[in-house]
Design a protein around this motif. Structure first.
Motif, PDB file in Angstrom:
ATOM      1  N   MET A   1       0.838  -1.213   0.000  1.00  0.00           N
ATOM      2  CA  MET A   1       0.000   0.000   0.000  1.00  0.00           C
ATOM      3  C   MET A   1       0.864   1.250   0.000  1.00  0.00           C
ATOM      4  SD  MET A   1      -3.468   0.411   2.097  1.00  0.00           S
ATOM      5  CE  MET A   1      -2.869   0.708   3.741  1.00  0.00           C
ATOM      6  N   ILE A   2       1.961   1.185   0.774  1.00  0.00           N
ATOM      7  CA  ILE A   2       2.843   2.353   0.819  1.00  0.00           C
ATOM      8  C   ILE A   2       3.466   2.598  -0.546  1.00  0.00           C
ATOM      9  CG2 ILE A   2       4.966   3.222   1.854  1.00  0.00           C
ATOM     10  CD1 ILE A   2       4.205   1.961   4.417  1.00  0.00           C
ATOM     11  N   GLU A   3       3.705   1.510  -1.301  1.00  0.00           N
ATOM     12  CA  GLU A   3       4.330   1.677  -2.607  1.00  0.00           C
ATOM     13  C   GLU A   3       3.454   2.517  -3.533  1.00  0.00           C
ATOM     14  OE1 GLU A   3       4.162  -1.384  -1.160  1.00  0.00           O
ATOM     15  OE2 GLU A   3       6.253  -1.320  -0.504  1.00  0.00           O
ATOM     16  N   TYR A   4       2.135   2.241  -3.505  1.00  0.00           N
ATOM     17  CA  TYR A   4       1.228   2.994  -4.373  1.00  0.00           C
ATOM     18  C   TYR A   4       1.149   4.452  -3.945  1.00  0.00           C
ATOM     19  CZ  TYR A   4      -0.175  -1.453  -6.325  1.00  0.00           C
ATOM     20  OH  TYR A   4      -0.156  -2.667  -6.960  1.00  0.00           O
ATOM     21  N   ALA A   5       1.116   4.667  -2.623  1.00  0.00           N
ATOM     22  CA  ALA A   5       1.087   6.056  -2.139  1.00  0.00           C
ATOM     23  C   ALA A   5       2.358   6.784  -2.545  1.00  0.00           C
ATOM     24  CB  ALA A   5       0.919   6.074  -0.629  1.00  0.00           C
ATOM     25  N   LEU A   6       3.503   6.071  -2.466  1.00  0.00           N
ATOM     26  CA  LEU A   6       4.767   6.674  -2.899  1.00  0.00           C
ATOM     27  C   LEU A   6       4.711   7.035  -4.373  1.00  0.00           C
ATOM     28  CD1 LEU A   6       7.561   4.585  -1.185  1.00  0.00           C
ATOM     29  CD2 LEU A   6       7.200   7.017  -0.995  1.00  0.00           C
ATOM     30  N   LEU A   7       4.149   6.121  -5.165  1.00  0.00           N
ATOM     31  CA  LEU A   7       4.045   6.378  -6.604  1.00  0.00           C
ATOM     32  C   LEU A   7       3.183   7.610  -6.863  1.00  0.00           C
ATOM     33  CD1 LEU A   7       5.275   4.763  -8.926  1.00  0.00           C
ATOM     34  CD2 LEU A   7       3.031   3.761  -9.301  1.00  0.00           C
ATOM     35  N   PHE A   8       2.061   7.690  -6.126  1.00  0.00           N
ATOM     36  CA  PHE A   8       1.160   8.841  -6.278  1.00  0.00           C
ATOM     37  C   PHE A   8       1.884  10.141  -5.927  1.00  0.00           C
ATOM     38  CE2 PHE A   8      -1.894  11.735  -4.251  1.00  0.00           C
ATOM     39  CZ  PHE A   8      -2.727  11.964  -5.324  1.00  0.00           C
ATOM     40  N   ALA A   9       2.604  10.126  -4.788  1.00  0.00           N
ATOM     41  CA  ALA A   9       3.292  11.350  -4.364  1.00  0.00           C
ATOM     42  C   ALA A   9       4.404  11.715  -5.340  1.00  0.00           C
ATOM     43  CB  ALA A   9       3.853  11.169  -2.957  1.00  0.00           C
ATOM     44  N   PHE A  10       5.140  10.693  -5.827  1.00  0.00           N
ATOM     45  CA  PHE A  10       6.173  10.956  -6.835  1.00  0.00           C
ATOM     46  C   PHE A  10       5.572  11.634  -8.057  1.00  0.00           C
ATOM     47  CE2 PHE A  10       9.204   7.674  -5.110  1.00  0.00           C
ATOM     48  CZ  PHE A  10      10.264   8.539  -4.996  1.00  0.00           C
ATOM     49  N   THR A  11       4.422  11.116  -8.522  1.00  0.00           N
ATOM     50  CA  THR A  11       3.770  11.696  -9.699  1.00  0.00           C
ATOM     51  C   THR A  11       3.373  13.137  -9.436  1.00  0.00           C
ATOM     52  OG1 THR A  11       2.873   9.501 -10.001  1.00  0.00           O
ATOM     53  CG2 THR A  11       2.045  11.222 -11.442  1.00  0.00           C
ATOM     54  N   CYS A  12       2.763  13.383  -8.268  1.00  0.00           N
ATOM     55  CA  CYS A  12       2.302  14.740  -7.945  1.00  0.00           C
ATOM     56  C   CYS A  12       3.470  15.723  -7.953  1.00  0.00           C
ATOM     57  CB  CYS A  12       1.636  14.757  -6.580  1.00  0.00           C
ATOM     58  SG  CYS A  12      -0.007  14.089  -6.576  1.00  0.00           S
ATOM     59  N   TYR A  13       4.544  15.367  -7.259  1.00  0.00           N
ATOM     60  CA  TYR A  13       5.661  16.305  -7.182  1.00  0.00           C
ATOM     61  C   TYR A  13       6.395  16.418  -8.508  1.00  0.00           C
ATOM     62  CZ  TYR A  13       5.114  17.008  -2.227  1.00  0.00           C
ATOM     63  OH  TYR A  13       4.613  17.370  -1.021  1.00  0.00           O
ATOM     64  N   GLY A  14       6.399  15.326  -9.306  1.00  0.00           N
ATOM     65  CA  GLY A  14       7.019  15.414 -10.622  1.00  0.00           C
ATOM     66  C   GLY A  14       6.272  16.358 -11.535  1.00  0.00           C
ATOM     67  N   VAL A  15       4.936  16.238 -11.567  1.00  0.00           N
ATOM     68  CA  VAL A  15       4.134  17.149 -12.390  1.00  0.00           C
ATOM     69  C   VAL A  15       4.282  18.578 -11.853  1.00  0.00           C
ATOM     70  CG1 VAL A  15       1.804  17.685 -13.150  1.00  0.00           C
ATOM     71  CG2 VAL A  15       2.549  15.343 -13.045  1.00  0.00           C
ATOM     72  N   GLY A  16       4.366  18.706 -10.521  1.00  0.00           N
ATOM     73  CA  GLY A  16       4.571  20.025  -9.926  1.00  0.00           C
ATOM     74  C   GLY A  16       5.873  20.650 -10.385  1.00  0.00           C
ATOM     75  N   LEU A  17       6.929  19.834 -10.467  1.00  0.00           N
ATOM     76  CA  LEU A  17       8.215  20.345 -10.963  1.00  0.00           C
ATOM     77  C   LEU A  17       8.096  20.825 -12.401  1.00  0.00           C
ATOM     78  CD1 LEU A  17      11.120  18.085  -9.730  1.00  0.00           C
ATOM     79  CD2 LEU A  17      10.854  20.498  -9.420  1.00  0.00           C
ATOM     80  N   LEU A  18       7.306  20.109 -13.213  1.00  0.00           N
ATOM     81  CA  LEU A  18       7.115  20.546 -14.601  1.00  0.00           C
ATOM     82  C   LEU A  18       6.386  21.887 -14.644  1.00  0.00           C
ATOM     83  CD1 LEU A  18       6.245  17.281 -16.521  1.00  0.00           C
ATOM     84  CD2 LEU A  18       8.331  18.610 -16.567  1.00  0.00           C
ATOM     85  N   PHE A  19       5.349  22.056 -13.787  1.00  0.00           N
ATOM     86  CA  PHE A  19       4.644  23.339 -13.703  1.00  0.00           C
ATOM     87  C   PHE A  19       5.622  24.451 -13.331  1.00  0.00           C
ATOM     88  CE2 PHE A  19       0.321  21.292 -12.703  1.00  0.00           C
ATOM     89  CZ  PHE A  19      -0.048  21.407 -14.029  1.00  0.00           C
ATOM     90  N   ASN A  20       6.494  24.166 -12.348  1.00  0.00           N
ATOM     91  CA  ASN A  20       7.450  25.182 -11.924  1.00  0.00           C
ATOM     92  C   ASN A  20       8.401  25.549 -13.055  1.00  0.00           C
ATOM     93  OD1 ASN A  20       6.379  25.126  -9.428  1.00  0.00           O
ATOM     94  ND2 ASN A  20       7.848  23.677  -8.619  1.00  0.00           N
ATOM     95  N   LEU A  21       8.825  24.522 -13.797  1.00  0.00           N
ATOM     96  CA  LEU A  21       9.740  24.769 -14.918  1.00  0.00           C
ATOM     97  C   LEU A  21       9.064  25.659 -15.951  1.00  0.00           C
ATOM     98  CD1 LEU A  21      12.574  23.917 -15.738  1.00  0.00           C
ATOM     99  CD2 LEU A  21      11.560  22.140 -17.114  1.00  0.00           C
ATOM    100  N   TYR A  22       7.776  25.390 -16.221  1.00  0.00           N
ATOM    101  CA  TYR A  22       7.015  26.241 -17.148  1.00  0.00           C
ATOM    102  C   TYR A  22       7.015  27.676 -16.649  1.00  0.00           C
ATOM    103  CZ  TYR A  22       2.880  28.303 -19.272  1.00  0.00           C
ATOM    104  OH  TYR A  22       2.016  29.137 -19.909  1.00  0.00           O
ATOM    105  N   ARG A  23       6.808  27.846 -15.315  1.00  0.00           N
ATOM    106  CA  ARG A  23       6.716  29.194 -14.772  1.00  0.00           C
ATOM    107  C   ARG A  23       8.081  29.882 -14.762  1.00  0.00           C
ATOM    108  NH1 ARG A  23       3.337  32.580 -15.490  1.00  0.00           N
ATOM    109  NH2 ARG A  23       1.518  31.637 -14.534  1.00  0.00           N
ATOM    110  N   VAL A  24       9.156  29.095 -14.649  1.00  0.00           N
ATOM    111  CA  VAL A  24      10.483  29.712 -14.723  1.00  0.00           C
ATOM    112  C   VAL A  24      10.744  30.221 -16.137  1.00  0.00           C
ATOM    113  CG1 VAL A  24      12.948  29.258 -14.598  1.00  0.00           C
ATOM    114  CG2 VAL A  24      11.488  28.404 -12.830  1.00  0.00           C
ATOM    115  N   VAL A  25      10.338  29.427 -17.147  1.00  0.00           N
ATOM    116  CA  VAL A  25      10.641  29.804 -18.524  1.00  0.00           C
ATOM    117  C   VAL A  25       9.705  30.910 -18.992  1.00  0.00           C
ATOM    118  CG1 VAL A  25      10.723  28.966 -20.891  1.00  0.00           C
ATOM    119  CG2 VAL A  25      11.570  27.544 -19.057  1.00  0.00           C
ATOM    120  N   ILE A  26       8.387  30.743 -18.743  1.00  0.00           N
ATOM    121  CA  ILE A  26       7.401  31.713 -19.218  1.00  0.00           C
ATOM    122  C   ILE A  26       6.804  32.407 -18.003  1.00  0.00           C
ATOM    123  CG2 ILE A  26       5.269  32.044 -20.494  1.00  0.00           C
ATOM    124  CD1 ILE A  26       5.951  29.411 -21.930  1.00  0.00           C
ATOM    125  N   ALA A  27       7.248  33.617 -17.735  1.00  0.00           N
ATOM    126  CA  ALA A  27       6.727  34.350 -16.575  1.00  0.00           C
ATOM    127  C   ALA A  27       6.639  35.827 -16.927  1.00  0.00           C
ATOM    128  CB  ALA A  27       7.635  34.158 -15.375  1.00  0.00           C
TER     129      ALA A  27
END
Lengths: 89, 134
Positions: A1-27
Motif C-alpha cells: 500500500m505504501i508503494e502505491y502512495a509513494l508512486l502517487f506522491a512521486f507523480t504529484c511532485y514530478g508534475v509540480g516540478l514541470l509546472f514550476n519549470l514552465y513558470r520559470v521559462v514563461i513568466a
C-alpha cells in the motif's frame, strides 16, 4: 500500500516540478521566476525524502538539508538583488 | 499493528502529494504575481510537513530506530518560508507599484521598500521633509 502512495506522491511532485519549470521559462516578471525556483527547491526536498523512504535509507537526509539551506539563501539573494541591485552592501 | 501504521503513512503521503500538486498548480494558474505568492506556501508547509512526518513514522516503525532528523528540516523550512515570502513580496512591490499608487501605511513613514525609514535621531526633520514632498 505504501508503494502505491509513494508512486502517487512521486507523480504529484514530478508534475509540480514541470509546472514550476514552465513558470520559470514563461513568466511575466522576475519575482515570479524567483518564486518558481523557490517552489522547485521545496518540491525537490519532498522528492528526496520520498526517494529516501522508497530506498529504505536515511542517507538522503544530508542532501535534503543542503537543498533547504541553499534554496533559502539563493532565494533571498535573488530578491535582494532585485531590490537593491547588490547582494552584500 | 503494522497495518495501522501503513495506513497512517499512506494517508500522509497522499495528503502531501495533493498539497504539493496544488501548490505548483496554483503557481501556474493564479492570475497575478501577489496571488501567485500564496499558492506555494501550501506546498512548503503542509506538503513537505506531511512527507517528513511520513518519513519519520516510516523509519520509526518499519526501520530500526526513531530519527529526529526530519524535524530539523521541518523546523528549518517553517522558519525560512516566511522570510522568502517577505523578500519576494518586497520585490513584487518594488517592481509593480510606484510610491503614489500604494495605500497609506497609517504611520509617519511610507512603505519600507520604496521610501527611507524613519530617522533614529528624529528632531522633526523627517516630518518636515514629508510635508515638503521630500
Amino acid at each position: 500500500m505504501i508503494e502505491y502512495a509513494l508512486l502517487f506522491a512521486f507523480t504529484c511532485y514530478g508534475v509540480g516540478l514541470l509546472f514550476n519549470l514552465y513558470r520559470v521559462v514563461i513568466a511575466p516578471g522576475v519575482p515570479d521566476r524567483i518564486l518558481a525556483l523557490d517552489t522547485m527547491t521545496i518540491n525537490m526536498i519532498a522528492l528526496l525524502t520520498l526517494f529516501g523512504i522508497r530506498q529504505g535509507t536515511e542517507m538522503y537526509f544530508e542532501a535534503t538539508l543542503l537543498f533547504a539551506m541553499v534554496g533559502f539563501v539563493s532565494t533571498v539573494a535573488y530578491a535582494k538583488f532585485i531590490l537593491r541591485g547588490n547582494i552584500i552592501e | 499493528m503494522d497495518f495501522v501504521f501503513e495506513i497512517i503513512v499512506t494517508a500522509l503521503l497522499v495528503i502531501s502529494g495533493i498539497f504539493g500538486f496544488v501548490g505548483s498548480y496554483g503557481l501556474v494558474k493564479l492570475p497575478e504575481p501577489m496571488t501567485r505568492l500564496h499558492a506555494p506556501t501550501k506546498a512548503a508547509t503542509l506538503g513537505v510537513g506531511a512527507v517528513l512526518m511520513a518519513s519519520m513514522i516510516y523509519f520509526a516503525w518499519f526501520g530500526d530506530h526513531l530519527s529526529w532528523h526530519e524535524l530539523m528540516i521541518t523546523l528549518f523550512i517553517f522558519l525560512t518560508a516566511p522570510v522568502t515570502g517577505l523578500m519576494i513580496a518586497k520585490a513584487n512591490i518594488f517592481q509593480q507599484w510606484t510610491k503614489e499608487e500604494l495605500p497609506p501605511t497609517g504611520t509617519g513613514s511610507g512603505w519600507a521598500t520604496l521610501s527611507d525609514g524613519p530617522s533614529i535621531m528624529d528632531d522633526g526633520a523627517d516630518s518636515r521633509l514629508t510635508h515638503e514632498g521630500d
